[in-house]
Design a protein around this motif. Structure first.
Motif, mmCIF file in Angstrom:
data_model
loop_
_atom_site.group_PDB
_atom_site.id
_atom_site.type_symbol
_atom_site.label_atom_id
_atom_site.label_comp_id
_atom_site.label_asym_id
_atom_site.label_seq_id
_atom_site.Cartn_x
_atom_site.Cartn_y
_atom_site.Cartn_z
ATOM 1 N N UNK A 28 20.825 26.372 15.592
ATOM 2 C CA UNK A 28 20.121 25.084 15.592
ATOM 3 C C UNK A 28 19.215 24.986 16.816
ATOM 4 N N UNK A 29 19.723 25.360 17.971
ATOM 5 C CA UNK A 29 18.902 25.344 19.188
ATOM 6 C C UNK A 29 17.715 26.303 19.060
ATOM 7 N N UNK A 30 17.931 27.433 18.400
ATOM 8 C CA UNK A 30 16.840 28.378 18.152
ATOM 9 C C UNK A 30 15.752 27.768 17.287
ATOM 10 N N UNK A 31 16.159 26.956 16.304
ATOM 11 C CA UNK A 31 15.181 26.262 15.455
ATOM 12 C C UNK A 31 14.376 25.261 16.269
ATOM 13 N N UNK A 32 15.047 24.506 17.145
ATOM 14 C CA UNK A 32 14.361 23.527 17.993
ATOM 15 C C UNK A 32 13.350 24.230 18.902
ATOM 16 N N UNK A 97 13.773 22.704 9.960
ATOM 17 C CA UNK A 97 14.945 23.204 10.693
ATOM 18 C C UNK A 97 15.912 23.891 9.728
ATOM 19 N N UNK A 98 16.162 23.278 8.579
ATOM 20 C CA UNK A 98 17.072 23.874 7.589
ATOM 21 C C UNK A 98 16.516 25.183 7.041
ATOM 22 N N UNK A 99 15.214 25.228 6.821
ATOM 23 C CA UNK A 99 14.587 26.466 6.344
ATOM 24 C C UNK A 99 14.678 27.562 7.407
ATOM 25 N N UNK A 100 14.526 27.189 8.664
ATOM 26 C CA UNK A 100 14.663 28.154 9.761
ATOM 27 C C UNK A 100 16.073 28.745 9.784
ATOM 28 N N UNK A 101 17.051 27.936 9.373
ATOM 29 C CA UNK A 101 18.445 28.394 9.311
ATOM 30 C C UNK A 101 18.727 29.195 8.036
ATOM 31 N N UNK A 102 17.653 29.468 7.277
ATOM 32 C CA UNK A 102 17.694 30.305 6.068
ATOM 33 C C UNK A 102 18.458 29.652 4.910
ATOM 34 N N UNK A 103 18.431 28.314 4.867
ATOM 35 C CA UNK A 103 19.011 27.593 3.737
ATOM 36 C C UNK A 103 18.001 27.503 2.591
#
Length: 213
Positions: A28-32, A97-103
């Motif tokens: 999550x921090x990586x996405x931010x 952010x969710x897409x960055x987490x590969x969802x």
């Protein structure tokens, strides 16, 4: 708008602020740190993009405070490939952010002006949710259920039963519940009939309105 070294530096500082506030999920921090939040805001607010504050966007809505986005994302326990339903696309920042987490993200927006603007923005920026839908978030998306997680980004006076029903066993629903200030609430589906509920303190969101369309 451009994404500069200065912007990246401000994102790193923002992530440090979120760590101090208790965000521990490194993904999550990586996405931010990665996602250019200033792209999701009116250019007149660009100087405020990396403050830990909510700001106005179109249709009398807001882009959520980065801490709130990070907190909700952390509660979801996102794994790559998770199928997630987002109620309230808004600016699209939480979606990103969710897409960055590969969802795999299915997102619903009830404000037509915002829906059109954000869908166009997603295409321009290369963000690819599975579906971006104009509709009533209270109803969820039964044709695509069940979901690994459901996230609601507007304050709900009560928890919509349709959303509870569309959650997988083992899935998580993160929703701010309340009329004025909201209590961030996590529902974990333990079985077809049993849910575990946890509350995480007070937040403030724009209201989740029913039957808008």
């Amino acid at each position: 708008m451009k994404d500069t070294f200065k912007h990246r530096g401000m994102r790193n500082k923002l992530a440090d602020v979120l760590v101090e506030k208790g965000i521990t999920d490194k993904n999550v921090l990586g996405a931010i740190k990665t996602i250019p939040r200033h792209f999701f805001m009116d250019s007149s607010f660009e100087g405020h993009a990396y403050q830990d504050k909510a700001f106005p966007i179109a249709a009398d809505q807001t882009i959520s405070q980065p801490y709130t986005v990070a907190f909700q994302s952390q509660l979801l326990h996102v794994k790559p490939g998770h199928k997630i339903l987002e109620i309230g696309t808004g600016s699209g920042y939480q979606t990103a952010v969710l897409l960055h987490l590969k969802a795999k993200v299915y997102t619903i927006e009830r404000q037509q002006e915002l829906f059109k603007k954000t869908k166009l923005f997603f295409g321009k920026m290369g963000y690819r949710p599975k579906k971006t839908i104009f509709g009533d978030g209270y109803k969820g998306l039964p044709e695509e259920a069940p979901f690994d997680s459901i996230i609601v980004t507007a304050g709900a006076p009560e928890v919509p039963r349709a959303l509870m029903a569309q959650l997988k066993v083992g899935g998580r629903l993160v929703i701010p519940v309340g009329a004025q200030d909201q209590i961030m609430t996590l529902f974990y589906r333990k079985s077809l009939k049993e849910f575990e509920k946890k509350e995480f303190g007070s937040f403030r969101f724009v209201p989740l309105l029913e039957n808008k369309n």
